[in-house]
Scaffold this motif. Structure first.
Motif, PDB file in Angstrom:
ATOM      1  N   LEU A  50      27.208 -19.130  76.771  1.00  0.00           N
ATOM      2  CA  LEU A  50      28.293 -18.631  77.737  1.00  0.00           C
ATOM      3  C   LEU A  50      28.234 -17.274  77.626  1.00  0.00           C
ATOM      4  O   LEU A  50      27.957 -16.362  76.905  1.00  0.00           O
ATOM      5  CB  LEU A  50      29.511 -19.086  77.292  1.00  0.00           C
ATOM      6  N   GLY A  51      28.657 -16.420  78.910  1.00  0.00           N
ATOM      7  CA  GLY A  51      28.829 -14.872  79.079  1.00  0.00           C
ATOM      8  C   GLY A  51      30.182 -14.836  78.417  1.00  0.00           C
ATOM      9  O   GLY A  51      30.733 -15.415  77.627  1.00  0.00           O
ATOM     10  N   GLU A  52      31.050 -13.844  78.776  1.00  0.00           N
ATOM     11  CA  GLU A  52      32.409 -13.375  78.500  1.00  0.00           C
ATOM     12  C   GLU A  52      33.268 -14.697  78.466  1.00  0.00           C
ATOM     13  O   GLU A  52      33.216 -15.513  79.652  1.00  0.00           O
ATOM     14  CB  GLU A  52      32.914 -12.447  79.316  1.00  0.00           C
ATOM     15  N   THR A  53      34.073 -14.924  77.829  1.00  0.00           N
ATOM     16  CA  THR A  53      34.951 -16.021  77.424  1.00  0.00           C
ATOM     17  C   THR A  53      36.368 -15.722  77.420  1.00  0.00           C
ATOM     18  O   THR A  53      36.818 -14.523  77.145  1.00  0.00           O
ATOM     19  CB  THR A  53      34.621 -17.014  76.426  1.00  0.00           C
ATOM     20  N   PHE A  54      37.293 -16.595  78.208  1.00  0.00           N
ATOM     21  CA  PHE A  54      38.855 -16.226  78.141  1.00  0.00           C
ATOM     22  C   PHE A  54      39.294 -17.940  77.661  1.00  0.00           C
ATOM     23  O   PHE A  54      39.191 -18.620  78.422  1.00  0.00           O
ATOM     24  CB  PHE A  54      39.006 -15.955  79.484  1.00  0.00           C
TER      25      PHE A  54
END
Length: 385
Positions: A50-54
């Motif tokens: 995954l890239g950036e996660t929130f």
């Protein structure tokens, strides 16, 4: 992002991804257990990085009752991949109140596009997404059923470009420049003529605020339409070089005019589409009479009439990015059924069922619910498990 008060004792709070995954494992059966999934079995490949996660938790007091998880998918896009709320806390506007805070986070992080996918008949989520500015982008079949793809553009020119793609508006300004086109000059449209309600208009059904819906003969509707069409539509249709070669189908037509202070300010036309389906073919209001909830008030009157005519289903098509019409249609119980390209552009196809089992059947087809009861019987399935 700090904790955010959502009112009513609810809080949106950032949580670690590991805590989100643990909450999913513990609660997803309660939240999504009614959905109808295909069981692939154990995965055969490792997950894609995954890239950036929130990740956020939804809390009621100190109890975690839901979540929102998003992740970067490319250099300009973030996907709202997973939102869940325990059934006992649904129907309280939590999703609608949470959404602007999540979108503000993405905007501050520099993303251009926000995408999401939902069961195509899950109007409880689709409607707040459309109200927040998301636009319908497509439908696809996957292991969970039929999904609708939505996209929110945080770039106004790209949002305009999506309207251009659907045919809802002509390319202009920055959107035209980025698309590499220049629209042909068009003469300024004259102001719409003031047309009095014709003598053959019916007595009318009260729509409130001085508006009424009057039944008229089809020929009268077509005469009015020809005079006011240019004042109503900003959409871009394909310009056929020759008249339609065949006569209209000989099917029952139902036509009305919208009147206000003795003047024609809009219309609606429906017709029979097949032996059980009515087609809502055309609705329009003059610009000065929009934004007052008139379409929402007109809709139940027309639907009640079509139901009384004996139809089981009502179908309609609208520009895929025309959320101002899609939202009241979805609120009235219509379900997204598909997208098609026609002479007027990319159109969203909607369907309303007056038959309760068929309405449930649409949810089964989308994977939102499992086949049980009468729906399962009509599909020849054992819906007991």
């Amino acid at each position: 992002m700090t904790d955010l008060d959502l009112g009513g004792g609810y809080t949106l709070r950032p949580i670690p991804v590991a805590e989100y995954r643990a909450a999913c494992a513990r609660l997803e059966g309660q939240i999504f257990g009614g959905n109808w999934l295909y069981d692939f079995g154990p995965p055969t490949r490792v997950p894609v990085p995954l890239g950036e996660t929130f990740s956020w938790g939804l809390f009621h007091a100190d109890e975690l009752i839901g979540w929102q998880f998003s992740h970067q998918t490319d250099e300009r896009t973030v996907s709202m991949a997973d939102t869940g709320v325990l059934p006992g806390h649904q129907g309280r506007g939590l999703y609608t109140r949470m959404l602007p805070h999540v979108l503000d986070t993405f905007r501050a992080a520099g993303y251009t596009l926000v995408t999401s996918h939902h069961r195509a008949t899950n109007n409880r989520v689709i409607i707040p997404k459309l109200r927040a500015g998301f636009l319908v982008q497509g439908l696809n079949l996957y292991e969970g059923g039929l999904n609708v793809a939505l996209t929110l553009s945080l770039d106004s020119a790209y949002r305009d470009a999506m309207h251009v793609r659907s045919g809802f508006q002509q390319a202009h300004g920055e959107a035209a420049r980025r698309l590499g086109v220049s629209p042909l000059p068009r003469p300024d449209a004259p102001p719409p003529p003031g047309l009095a309600l014709p003598d053959d208009a019916g007595p009318g059904t009260d729509l409130g605020s001085g508006y009424a819906l009057h039944a008229v003969p089809d020929a009268t509707y077509r005469h009015i339409y020809a005079q006011l069409e240019a004042a109503v539509y900003d959409t871009v249709s394909f310009d056929w070089p020759h008249p339609a070669p065949l006569p209209p189908l000989a099917a029952p037509q139902y036509t009305w005019l919208v009147g206000h202070a003795g003047q024609v300010v809009g219309w609606h036309a429906s017709r029979q589409a097949d032996t059980r389906t009515a087609y809502m073919a055309n609705t329009a209001l003059l610009p000065a009479h929009r934004g007052q909830g008139l379409y929402t008030r007109l809709l139940p009157v027309v639907l009640a009439f079509l139901r009384d005519q004996g139809y089981d289903l009502v179908r309609s098509r609208h520009h895929a990015t025309n959320s101002a019409v899609l939202i009241p249609k979805l609120r009235a119980g219509f379900r997204l059924q598909g997208l098609e390209v026609g002479e007027h552009g990319v159109m969203a196809v909607l369907m309303l069922s007056f038959d309760d089992p068929y309405r449930e059947y649409m949810d089964v087809r989308s994977g939102l619910t499992r086949p049980t009861g009468e729906v399962a019987q009509r599909l020849g399935l054992d819906g007991g498990s």
